[in-house]
Write a protein that holds these residues in place. Structure first.
Motif, short mmCIF file in Angstrom:
data_model
loop_
_atom_site.label_atom_id
_atom_site.label_comp_id
_atom_site.label_asym_id
_atom_site.label_seq_id
_atom_site.Cartn_x
_atom_site.Cartn_y
_atom_site.Cartn_z
N PRO A 227 52.20 30.29 36.74
CA PRO A 227 52.96 29.43 35.81
C PRO A 227 53.18 30.13 34.48
O PRO A 227 52.43 31.04 34.10
CB PRO A 227 52.04 28.21 35.65
CG PRO A 227 50.67 28.72 35.96
CD PRO A 227 50.84 29.79 37.00
N ASP A 228 54.21 29.73 33.78
CA ASP A 228 54.44 30.24 32.43
C ASP A 228 53.34 29.74 31.50
O ASP A 228 52.76 28.67 31.69
CB ASP A 228 55.80 29.77 31.90
CG ASP A 228 56.98 30.44 32.61
OD1 ASP A 228 56.73 31.39 33.38
OD2 ASP A 228 58.12 30.01 32.37
N GLY A 229 53.07 30.55 30.47
CA GLY A 229 52.19 30.09 29.40
C GLY A 229 50.73 30.45 29.53
O GLY A 229 49.94 30.06 28.67
N ILE A 230 50.33 31.17 30.57
CA ILE A 230 48.93 31.60 30.67
C ILE A 230 48.69 32.73 29.67
O ILE A 230 49.43 33.71 29.66
CB ILE A 230 48.57 32.08 32.09
CG1 ILE A 230 48.78 30.95 33.11
CG2 ILE A 230 47.14 32.59 32.15
CD1 ILE A 230 48.55 31.38 34.53
N PRO A 231 47.68 32.62 28.82
CA PRO A 231 47.47 33.67 27.81
C PRO A 231 46.90 34.95 28.42
O PRO A 231 46.05 34.92 29.30
CB PRO A 231 46.46 33.03 26.85
CG PRO A 231 45.70 32.06 27.70
CD PRO A 231 46.71 31.51 28.68
N ILE A 232 47.42 36.09 27.95
CA ILE A 232 46.81 37.38 28.26
C ILE A 232 45.74 37.59 27.19
O ILE A 232 46.03 37.93 26.05
CB ILE A 232 47.85 38.50 28.25
CG1 ILE A 232 48.98 38.18 29.24
CG2 ILE A 232 47.21 39.84 28.62
CD1 ILE A 232 50.18 39.10 29.13
N VAL A 233 44.50 37.34 27.57
CA VAL A 233 43.42 37.17 26.59
C VAL A 233 42.86 38.50 26.12
O VAL A 233 42.62 38.70 24.92
CB VAL A 233 42.30 36.31 27.19
CG1 VAL A 233 41.17 36.13 26.18
CG2 VAL A 233 42.83 34.96 27.64
N ALA A 234 42.62 39.42 27.05
CA ALA A 234 41.93 40.66 26.71
C ALA A 234 42.50 41.81 27.53
O ALA A 234 42.93 41.62 28.68
CB ALA A 234 40.44 40.53 26.96
N VAL A 235 42.47 43.00 26.94
CA VAL A 235 42.93 44.22 27.60
C VAL A 235 41.95 45.34 27.28
O VAL A 235 41.50 45.48 26.14
CB VAL A 235 44.35 44.62 27.13
CG1 VAL A 235 44.78 45.94 27.77
CG2 VAL A 235 45.36 43.52 27.43
N LEU A 236 41.60 46.12 28.29
CA LEU A 236 40.78 47.31 28.11
C LEU A 236 41.31 48.42 29.02
O LEU A 236 41.87 48.14 30.09
CB LEU A 236 39.31 47.05 28.47
CG LEU A 236 38.49 46.14 27.56
CD1 LEU A 236 37.14 45.83 28.20
CD2 LEU A 236 38.28 46.79 26.19
N ALA A 237 41.13 49.65 28.62
CA ALA A 237 41.37 50.76 29.54
C ALA A 237 40.30 50.72 30.63
O ALA A 237 39.18 50.25 30.42
CB ALA A 237 41.31 52.08 28.78
N ASP A 238 40.65 51.20 31.84
CA ASP A 238 39.76 50.98 32.99
C ASP A 238 38.38 51.59 32.81
O ASP A 238 37.36 50.96 33.10
CB ASP A 238 40.41 51.43 34.29
CG ASP A 238 40.93 52.86 34.29
OD1 ASP A 238 40.72 53.58 33.29
OD2 ASP A 238 41.56 53.26 35.29
N SER A 239 38.32 52.83 32.31
CA SER A 239 37.00 53.45 32.11
C SER A 239 36.20 52.73 31.04
O SER A 239 34.98 52.60 31.13
CB SER A 239 37.18 54.92 31.73
OG SER A 239 37.73 55.65 32.81
N HIS A 240 36.89 52.25 30.01
CA HIS A 240 36.23 51.50 28.95
C HIS A 240 35.71 50.16 29.49
O HIS A 240 34.60 49.72 29.15
CB HIS A 240 37.19 51.26 27.79
CG HIS A 240 37.86 52.50 27.30
ND1 HIS A 240 38.83 52.48 26.32
CD2 HIS A 240 37.71 53.80 27.64
CE1 HIS A 240 39.25 53.71 26.09
NE2 HIS A 240 38.58 54.52 26.89
N ALA A 241 36.53 49.52 30.33
CA ALA A 241 36.11 48.26 30.94
C ALA A 241 34.89 48.46 31.82
O ALA A 241 34.00 47.59 31.88
CB ALA A 241 37.25 47.66 31.75
N ALA A 242 34.83 49.61 32.50
CA ALA A 242 33.66 49.89 33.33
C ALA A 242 32.40 50.03 32.48
O ALA A 242 31.33 49.53 32.84
CB ALA A 242 33.89 51.15 34.15
#
Length: 489
Positions: A227-242
């Motif tokens: 659906p429209d309107g779902i917030p993109i809350v957080a972003v990390l680079a994959d190695s950083h996310a690991a």
């Protein structure tokens, strides 16, 4: 209705999706492969539309699995936010209509190596002072310059491309940790550097706006299946996310991701002008020392293909049939050597063979090569390491993990879940959602507030070093690496 964050992990060879609840439970997963082409030696390309479609297919599979085939709503799951973990350094270009211009230049792509070598020494010194990195074709700025030489375009790393598409082509944003891998982002000013933009000839108008990792990146618009309107809350680079997901926050804790290439990271408190990266930016920057390996999982896949084996699993099985490589050494410098050698002119070699060498010895040498490259980086970490926490697809191999412990001379703890990058960015997203819900202003350097880190509640497969011939094997490896190097050490 169960609330969940939809975490997307867009990697080099696969896009994965996971629905993750507030306590870290994974409700469902989905994945879809991403193609890679190598039209010329040293060139590594992907297709931006295929990357986007792979994300859509992975999320659709995940949502259908949660709903028993009937869609997320039918399964009683409410998606309250989206979290993105993305491959780094790869560059996408697109026009004002949101259409890709040219190929995605993958992080492994080395077509700009000669161009980088011709840059003045002063540029490399400036890059080190501002970004903690060094001029190399792996990073984004040379790739951006290559694309801009051929088209007037917006350029960005994969996170910015996915944000653009998820928001109905309305946003041109990137996350600070991804920006730190471009050679253009000043890690002390926490902004694009005018000096570096000028040095690489990158117009600021072509670049996305940089936001902190938990700042929010718009809302979904016209995304199939959501659906429209779902917030993109957080972003990390994959190695950083690991690293976030592995809970590596203390000195001496080292995270190693075993993917197509490998990223080895350890947290530090302040910016350092050599080998530094911005792991995440929340209420304050989280820095890390990092070394990047160009070919680890790719070396295993190459060897499996060379030996006529169906996959890496078969390679591991064959390698386990012999106790050692019997002097055979594979140096997988197919696109040169990354950290700590940084010799992109080096080329691969398979040495030490004799008439008694078997296919199993070559397979075992490939396994050893992955572990040796990790050791090359950990040997440079100031103060050494206490424990290495491993993640990525290859960690399912007990042989590789035991080999790593033996060559390190230190314990190795392998993650108990394959979706560690997705879990890492999902944890950050949930921390952010919790903070917004409670109107809390007390957020730690990991952005976790009062939340107990999920890694503290997990178990790990632990491998203790047992082999007694570490020094000899490391010396054999060092000699083989020295033999393939072009640039002096």
């Amino acid at each position: 209705m169960v609330q969940a964050v939809l975490a997307v992990d867009q990697g080099t060879t696969n896009s994965k999706a996971a629905l993750v609840t507030a306590d870290g439970t994974v409700l469902a997963t989905g994945s879809h492969p991403v193609g890679i082409s190598t039209p010329h030696p040293g060139w590594v390309e992907q297709d931006a539309e295929n990357i986007w479609l792979s994300v859509l297919k992975a999320t659709t599979t995940c949502l259908n699995a949660a709903a028993g085939g009937g869609g997320a709503a039918g399964g009683g799951v409410e998606v309250v936010g989206i979290a993105l973990s993305t491959q780094r350094e790869s560059v996408v270009g697109w026009d004002h209509s949101g259409n890709p211009v040219g190929p995605v230049l993958g992080w492994q792509d080395a077509r700009t190596s000669s161009w980088c070598a011709q840059l003045p020494v002063a540029v490399d010194e400036l890059v080190r002072r501002r970004t903690g990195l060094r001029v190399d074709a792996m990073f984004s700025a040379p790739k951006m310059r290559w694309l801009l030489d051929r088209s007037d375009a917006y350029v960005g790393t994969v996170d910015s491309w996915l944000i653009h598409r998820l928001t109905g082509c309305r946003e041109h944003l990137t996350e600070a940790g991804n920006a730190s891998r471009t050679l253009l982002y000043d890690l002390t000013a926490l902004d694009w550097s005018a000096e570096l933009l000028d040095a690489f000839g990158i117009p600021r108008a072509a670049l996305p706006e940089v936001r902190r990792s938990d700042a929010g990146f718009g809302h979904t618009k016209d995304v199939p299946g959501l659906p429209d309107g779902i917030p993109i809350v957080a972003v990390l680079a994959d190695s950083h996310a690991a690293m976030y997901g592995q809970g590596c926050t203390l000195a001496g804790m080292v995270k190693a991701t075993y993917g197509t290439g490998s990223s080895v990271m350890t947290p530090i408190t302040d910016f350092a002008p050599d080998g530094c990266t911005l792991a995440w930016l929340t209420d304050r920057p989280g820095y890390a020392l990092e070394g990047n390996i160009v070919s680890s999982g790719a070396a295993l896949a190459w060897t499996a293909d060379l030996l006529g084996l169906p996959d890496v699993g078969a390679l591991m099985h064959l390698a386990a049939t012999v106790p050692a490589a019997d002097g055979v050494v594979l140096v997988p410098a197919f696109a040169g050597l990354g950290a700590p050698h940084w010799d992109r002119e080096a080329r691969a070699a398979l040495t030490g063979m004799s008439s008694s060498t078997t296919r199993a010895h070559i397979a075992r040498a490939a396994v050893d090569a992955v572990a040796h490259q990790i050791c090359d980086i950990t040997d440079t970490i100031p103060g050494g390491l206490t424990t290495l926490r491993a993640d990525g697809g290859a960690t399912v191999s007990d042989l590789l993990m035991q080999t790593q412990a033996d060559l390190l001379g230190r314990p190795v703890e392998a993650a108990d879940v394959p979706e560690i990058s997705a879990l890492g960015v999902a944890e950050l997203a949930w921390s952010t959602l919790d903070a917004h819900t409670t109107r809390s202003t007390s957020v730690s350097s990991r952005g976790s507030g009062s939340r107990t880190p999920w890694a503290a509640r997990r178990t790990f497969r632990t491998f203790e070093p047992v082999a007694a011939d570490r020094a000899r094997r490391r010396d054999e490896w060092a000699a083989a690496v020295a033999a393939v190097r072009v640039r002096p050490a």
